[in-house]
Design an enzyme around this catalytic site. Sequence first.
Site, PDB file in Angstrom:
ATOM      1  N   SER A  36       0.823  -1.215   0.000  1.00 21.81           N
ATOM      2  CA  SER A  36       0.000   0.000   0.000  1.00 21.81           C
ATOM      3  C   SER A  36       0.857   1.265   0.000  1.00 21.81           C
ATOM      4  O   SER A  36       0.336   2.371  -0.004  1.00 21.81           O
ATOM      5  CB  SER A  36      -0.920   0.016   1.227  1.00 21.81           C
ATOM      6  OG  SER A  36      -0.167  -0.153   2.411  1.00 21.81           O
ATOM      7  N   ASN A 123      -1.933  -2.420  13.307  1.00 19.35           N
ATOM      8  CA  ASN A 123      -3.391  -2.277  13.274  1.00 19.35           C
ATOM      9  C   ASN A 123      -3.874  -1.035  14.016  1.00 19.35           C
ATOM     10  O   ASN A 123      -4.709  -0.281  13.505  1.00 19.35           O
ATOM     11  CB  ASN A 123      -4.052  -3.529  13.858  1.00 19.35           C
ATOM     12  CG  ASN A 123      -3.739  -4.767  13.044  1.00 19.35           C
ATOM     13  OD1 ASN A 123      -3.148  -4.657  11.971  1.00 19.35           O
ATOM     14  ND2 ASN A 123      -4.111  -5.937  13.537  1.00 19.35           N
ATOM     15  N   THR A 168     -40.710  25.672  -9.574  1.00 22.10           N
ATOM     16  CA  THR A 168     -40.948  24.305  -9.100  1.00 22.10           C
ATOM     17  C   THR A 168     -41.193  23.511 -10.373  1.00 22.10           C
ATOM     18  O   THR A 168     -41.755  24.047 -11.339  1.00 22.10           O
ATOM     19  CB  THR A 168     -42.171  24.201  -8.165  1.00 22.10           C
ATOM     20  OG1 THR A 168     -43.329  24.649  -8.876  1.00 22.10           O
ATOM     21  CG2 THR A 168     -42.007  25.032  -6.901  1.00 22.10           C
ATOM     22  N   HIS A 169     -40.735  22.291 -10.384  1.00 20.02           N
ATOM     23  CA  HIS A 169     -40.789  21.453 -11.599  1.00 20.02           C
ATOM     24  C   HIS A 169     -40.089  22.150 -12.773  1.00 20.02           C
ATOM     25  O   HIS A 169     -40.422  21.907 -13.929  1.00 20.02           O
ATOM     26  CB  HIS A 169     -42.236  21.122 -11.987  1.00 20.02           C
ATOM     27  CG  HIS A 169     -43.063  20.645 -10.842  1.00 20.02           C
ATOM     28  ND1 HIS A 169     -43.176  19.320 -10.503  1.00 20.02           N
ATOM     29  CD2 HIS A 169     -43.784  21.333  -9.919  1.00 20.02           C
ATOM     30  CE1 HIS A 169     -43.949  19.196  -9.429  1.00 20.02           C
ATOM     31  NE2 HIS A 169     -44.319  20.415  -9.044  1.00 20.02           N
ATOM     32  N   SER A 290     -15.224  25.305 -27.869  1.00 24.17           N
ATOM     33  CA  SER A 290     -15.315  24.046 -28.584  1.00 24.17           C
ATOM     34  C   SER A 290     -14.306  24.080 -29.724  1.00 24.17           C
ATOM     35  O   SER A 290     -14.028  25.133 -30.299  1.00 24.17           O
ATOM     36  CB  SER A 290     -16.727  23.883 -29.125  1.00 24.17           C
ATOM     37  OG  SER A 290     -16.717  23.041 -30.264  1.00 24.17           O
ATOM     38  N   LYS A 296     -19.303  28.496 -29.106  1.00 25.78           N
ATOM     39  CA  LYS A 296     -19.541  27.844 -27.812  1.00 25.78           C
ATOM     40  C   LYS A 296     -18.699  28.406 -26.670  1.00 25.78           C
ATOM     41  O   LYS A 296     -17.534  28.722 -26.822  1.00 25.78           O
ATOM     42  CB  LYS A 296     -19.235  26.338 -27.916  1.00 25.78           C
ATOM     43  CG  LYS A 296     -20.199  25.560 -28.776  1.00 25.78           C
ATOM     44  CD  LYS A 296     -21.560  25.351 -28.154  1.00 25.78           C
ATOM     45  CE  LYS A 296     -21.549  24.415 -26.984  1.00 25.78           C
ATOM     46  NZ  LYS A 296     -21.364  23.004 -27.359  1.00 25.78           N
ATOM     47  N   GLU A 303     -19.874  21.594 -14.717  1.00 30.37           N
ATOM     48  CA  GLU A 303     -20.185  20.258 -15.242  1.00 30.37           C
ATOM     49  C   GLU A 303     -19.325  19.201 -14.551  1.00 30.37           C
ATOM     50  O   GLU A 303     -19.787  18.116 -14.208  1.00 30.37           O
ATOM     51  CB  GLU A 303     -19.950  20.201 -16.747  1.00 30.37           C
ATOM     52  CG  GLU A 303     -21.001  20.940 -17.551  1.00 30.37           C
ATOM     53  CD  GLU A 303     -20.652  20.969 -19.027  1.00 30.37           C
ATOM     54  OE1 GLU A 303     -20.809  19.943 -19.691  1.00 30.37           O
ATOM     55  OE2 GLU A 303     -20.217  22.036 -19.515  1.00 30.37           O
ATOM     56  N   TYR A 330      -9.351  -6.586  13.032  1.00 32.96           N
ATOM     57  CA  TYR A 330      -8.727  -6.054  11.822  1.00 32.96           C
ATOM     58  C   TYR A 330      -8.666  -7.104  10.718  1.00 32.96           C
ATOM     59  O   TYR A 330      -8.353  -8.265  10.962  1.00 32.96           O
ATOM     60  CB  TYR A 330      -7.302  -5.547  12.118  1.00 32.96           C
ATOM     61  CG  TYR A 330      -6.602  -5.067  10.862  1.00 32.96           C
ATOM     62  CD1 TYR A 330      -6.753  -3.756  10.428  1.00 32.96           C
ATOM     63  CD2 TYR A 330      -5.852  -5.953  10.074  1.00 32.96           C
ATOM     64  CE1 TYR A 330      -6.152  -3.328   9.256  1.00 32.96           C
ATOM     65  CE2 TYR A 330      -5.260  -5.522   8.899  1.00 32.96           C
ATOM     66  CZ  TYR A 330      -5.409  -4.222   8.491  1.00 32.96           C
ATOM     67  OH  TYR A 330      -4.834  -3.791   7.327  1.00 32.96           O
ATOM     68  N   GLN A 335      -7.175  -2.086   4.382  1.00 33.91           N
ATOM     69  CA  GLN A 335      -6.164  -1.325   3.643  1.00 33.91           C
ATOM     70  C   GLN A 335      -6.807  -0.594   2.461  1.00 33.91           C
ATOM     71  O   GLN A 335      -6.302   0.424   2.005  1.00 33.91           O
ATOM     72  CB  GLN A 335      -5.073  -2.277   3.153  1.00 33.91           C
ATOM     73  CG  GLN A 335      -3.951  -1.606   2.409  1.00 33.91           C
ATOM     74  CD  GLN A 335      -2.736  -2.508   2.318  1.00 33.91           C
ATOM     75  OE1 GLN A 335      -2.058  -2.752   3.291  1.00 33.91           O
ATOM     76  NE2 GLN A 335      -2.466  -3.028   1.126  1.00 33.91           N
ATOM     77  N   LYS A 338      -8.178   3.453   2.134  1.00 37.16           N
ATOM     78  CA  LYS A 338      -7.422   4.690   1.955  1.00 37.16           C
ATOM     79  C   LYS A 338      -7.675   5.416   0.647  1.00 37.16           C
ATOM     80  O   LYS A 338      -7.915   6.629   0.637  1.00 37.16           O
ATOM     81  CB  LYS A 338      -5.936   4.415   2.130  1.00 37.16           C
ATOM     82  CG  LYS A 338      -5.646   4.151   3.578  1.00 37.16           C
ATOM     83  CD  LYS A 338      -4.277   3.625   3.836  1.00 37.16           C
ATOM     84  CE  LYS A 338      -4.310   2.905   5.157  1.00 37.16           C
ATOM     85  NZ  LYS A 338      -5.233   1.739   5.191  1.00 37.16           N
TER      86      LYS A 338
HETATM   87  N1  ARG Z   1      -1.144  -1.250   5.453  1.00 33.63           N
HETATM   88  C1  ARG Z   1      -2.026  -1.782   6.425  1.00 33.63           C
HETATM   89  C2  ARG Z   1      -3.408  -1.108   6.319  1.00 33.63           C
HETATM   90  O1  ARG Z   1      -3.485  -0.118   5.712  1.00 33.63           O
HETATM   91  C3  ARG Z   1      -1.480  -1.565   7.795  1.00 33.63           C
HETATM   92  C4  ARG Z   1      -1.995  -2.524   8.808  1.00 33.63           C
HETATM   93  C5  ARG Z   1      -1.484  -3.878   8.475  1.00 33.63           C
HETATM   94  N2  ARG Z   1      -1.756  -4.824   9.484  1.00 33.63           N
HETATM   95  C6  ARG Z   1      -1.624  -6.120   9.276  1.00 33.63           C
HETATM   96  N3  ARG Z   1      -1.917  -6.883  10.242  1.00 33.63           N
HETATM   97  N4  ARG Z   1      -1.276  -6.602   8.122  1.00 33.63           N
HETATM   98  O2  ARG Z   1      -4.409  -1.577   6.830  1.00 33.63           O
END
Ligand code: ARG
Length: 470
Positions: A36, A123, A168-169, A290, A296, A303, A330, A335, A338
């Site tokens: 990651s 974790n 409205t509408h 355009s 245009k 948009e 966990y 992961q 993110k």
């Molecule tokens: N890169 C992991 C995440 O974003 C970190 C935690 C990893 N923990 C593990 N037990 N593999 O969740």
Amino acid sequence: MATSKNKSTSTKKNGNTWSGRFDEPVSELVQRYTASVGFDRKLAEYDIEGSLAHAWMLSGAGIINADDLAAIESGLGRIRDEIRSGEFIWLLELEDVHLNIEKRLTTLIGDAGKRLHTARSRNDQVATDVRLYLRAAIDNIIRLIHGLQRALLDLAEQHVDTVMPGFTHLQVAQPVVFGHHLMAYFEMLRRDVERLSDCRKRVNKLPLGAAALAGTSYPIDRKAVAQRLGFEGICENSLDAVSDRDFAIEFCADAALIMTHLSRLSEELILWMNPSFGFIDLADRFCTGSSIMPQKKNPDVPELVRGKTGRVNGHLVALLTLMKGQPLAYNKDNQEDKEPLFDTVETLTDTLRIYADMLTGVRVNQDAMRNAAMRGYATATDLADYLTKKGLPFREAHEAVATAVRFADRSGRDLSALTLSELQEFSRLIDSDVYAVLTLEGSISSRGHIGGTAPAQVRAAIRRARKWLS
Ligand code: ARG
């Protein structure tokens, strides 16, 4: 013995912290698939901040000594500089931001670096980083919403007397002033700020100390860490602390609503800029031409805001779906929280920034707005109310006015252009005082209660809004 030693040396080459337990390294594809670091390096500053607080607590509790703490502090300080200057070398084989930083720390300061991870797991570490990241993002987003609200107020203030059709509408309904219309968006954004502030409270809790899932056998001081990192409290259950991402989901829901509000405003800007409306013009820097049609001028920015709303809504659904099947505690699934979260923050941040600027460049064609209000029998309700106030039951008044509108429409005139005797054909109750309610100004100024479109009320609403903002 010899074999196991060899194995351990060969897996060490793979660089994994847990290599002692494994017979073979992961394949290159698995490494790439599970890593990651390509995206979570965004958390680096927060990871370091969290580690500094953790190390400080470990030393305070006598779990590591003062020399170790000093070494960790200087090492992490140096790593922070390396990351900021772009010198830091991120390695895919070290999987994520946490292991990259820890490895570099150990290279720099030796054993003290290896002691940093005492009483901690990735974790609870990652959950802490994400919360610190999101807290900062929320603060910035609230600041940007306030900026956008100021831009709305400035524009609304200039158009407290600018009459436009309210719809409205998407059909002409009743006249309003443009400032009132804009203030509707101020209210939506006010609720958005309230939602974010509320969400922030739940984001701002410390997971660290939960360790892998069950807590730790070391005598840690979670409250001290929370205080140092500015958290309002601690996550009270270790399993929950490392596993749930509801705070991020909640934020994404708030973000989706903000984008939805801006998407509606965008849709209006796009319509209003269409020559059939001709209500407004956007500054050229927010539009493109355009390549084939020379006439245009396309409202690209609104948009795109409308389009990016779909993307943010998608991130919300992605996170909900990510969570729904996970047993405690966990799981690596997390992961995947993110990229949707980061993209939500970035899309929203850019959108808010661009929007405030775009609103300052809106030029309003007051004549076009007024003419549109004149064309749609926008004061028909006022005539019905007029008759009702003279004693006619509302349903009958409604019917009488509908007939009058039909007549006016056939003769191609507005209600206010009909003669008194023509109007009296529809009801004997109509008198010469009717013209005061048939004009756009008459209609608008009669809605003088709180929340109504009368200019005096809109001015008061703007005043209250400025006070709320300050
Ligand atoms: N890169 C992991 C995440 O974003 C970190 C935690 C990893 N923990 C593990 N037990 N593999 O969740």
